[in-house]
Design a protein around this motif. Structure first.
Motif, mmCIF file in Angstrom:
data_model
loop_
_atom_site.group_PDB
_atom_site.id
_atom_site.type_symbol
_atom_site.label_atom_id
_atom_site.label_comp_id
_atom_site.label_asym_id
_atom_site.label_seq_id
_atom_site.Cartn_x
_atom_site.Cartn_y
_atom_site.Cartn_z
ATOM 1 N N ALA A 23 0.829 -1.216 0.000
ATOM 2 C CA ALA A 23 0.000 0.000 0.000
ATOM 3 C C ALA A 23 0.862 1.265 0.000
ATOM 4 C CB ALA A 23 -0.930 -0.020 1.214
ATOM 5 N N ALA A 266 -6.789 3.865 2.271
ATOM 6 C CA ALA A 266 -5.942 2.725 1.911
ATOM 7 C C ALA A 266 -6.444 2.061 0.629
ATOM 8 C CB ALA A 266 -5.961 1.711 3.053
ATOM 9 N N MET A 271 -4.369 -4.317 -1.157
ATOM 10 C CA MET A 271 -3.900 -4.952 0.089
ATOM 11 C C MET A 271 -4.427 -6.387 0.163
ATOM 12 S SD MET A 271 -4.453 -1.622 2.503
ATOM 13 C CE MET A 271 -3.770 -2.050 4.088
#
Ligand code: NAP
Length: 284
Positions: A23, A266, A271
């Motif tokens: 990330a 994020a 992820m």
């Protein structure tokens, strides 16, 4: 360059490093995530000498420090205080604040798959750190929460803590983790959650619930994410239930930590893919 640590003992091979470093790279942030094994007797010194330094943005906290870290921090967020455990820390100019993002991660994952959790009936297996975080997030939304644990005293302690929440919505009860209590509790339930390590690699033949107790009306959530498809989830699927693996909880708690450290949203999809790849292509 700012550093975020994972502090625990042992830290082993962590999905969090894979997830956060992917990330940071994706968003072009000058951050790195590092594993830092810290023995219990070293915790105080590590917090005092390293964690408050200007190049450290914070840390994730894992076993065995999630409770003992609290005494070393300057401030504890309301949710983490309610749960009694911290799983991440932010360093703001040398001042350390502890949070619990496991709670939000589990709630977000469940709501995404189940829909509105209000009015739902939940069976939660376990009364350790993960169960406390999950129980805290559900007790103010669902209608019924039945907690089953091998050690009944721990389940009673959790019920006591959750019952004191001012905005509690759930009727909460505790029972020993036996087939008979499981059968009774599952009969009424919409959602069944494993918050024990049963089924986790390498003991992948274990499961918290016999497959014949599972049915098509359930959403079955396993907080275990390694392997992504546990025996519990496979048997739930075979029984016609909807399933949810622990990867989503892991990613959403990580995404919440990422936001607190960087102030940026994020890249959750990336992820999740990084974790799945690391775990050998498991699915959410
Ligand atoms: P913990 O605090 O050590 O609690 C473990 C719980 O599992 C306790 O309730 C314990 O019961 C029960 N248990 C352990 N072995 C058992 C067995 N053989 N039979 C029946 N019950 C057993 O651990 P934790 O921090 O809650 O973590 C539990 C699991 O949650 C981890 O293994 C991990 O896979 C998962 N987790 C997932 C995420 C995520 O993001 N997906 C985050 C955190 C944790 P007693 O009280 O009787 O000992």
């Amino acid at each position: 360059m700012e550093v975020c640590y994972l502090i625990g003992y042992p830290v082993g091979h962590s999905m969090s490093a894979v997830m956060h470093n992917a990330a940071f790279r994706e968003l072009g942030l000058d951050y790195r995530y590092e594993l830092r094994p810290v023995k219990p007797e070293e915790l105080g010194a590590f917090v005092a000498t390293r964690l408050r330094e200007p190049d450290v943005r914070g840390a994730s906290v894992t076993i065995p420090h999630k409770v003992s870290i609290i005494g070393h921090l300057d401030e504890i967020d309301r949710v983490a205080r309610g749960i009694g455990a911290v799983n991440m820390i932010v360093n703001d100019g040398g001042r350390l604040k502890g949070y619990n993002t496991d709670s939000l991660g589990a709630f977000q994952a469940l709501e995404e798959v189940y829909g509105d959790l209000e009015g739902s009936k939940v069976v939660l297996i376990g009364a350790g750190g993960a169960a406390r975080a999950i129980g805290y997030s559900l007790a103010t939304t669902v209608e019924e929460l039945v907690i089953l644990n091998r050690t009944i005293k721990r389940a009673h302690d959790l019920v006591k803590g959750l019952s004191n929440l001012p905005d509690r919505s759930a009727a909460i009860s505790a029972h020993p983790l036996t087939r008979e209590h499981l059968e009774n509790a599952i009969f009424n339930a919409n959602i069944l959650i494993n918050a024990t390590p049963l089924g986790m690699s390498p003991k992948t033949d274990e499961t918290p619930v016999d497959g014949d107790l599972l049915g098509p009306n359930l959403l079955v959530f396993d907080s275990v994410y390694n392997p992504p498809r546990t025996r519990f989830l496979r048997e739930a699927e075979e029984a016609g239930a909807r399933t949810l693996s622990g990867i989503r909880m892991l990613v959403y708690q990580g995404a919440a930590s990422f936001r607190l450290w960087t102030g940026r949203d994020a890249p959750e999809g990336l992820m999740a893919r990084a974790v799945e790849e690391e775990l050998g292509g498991g699915q959410l």
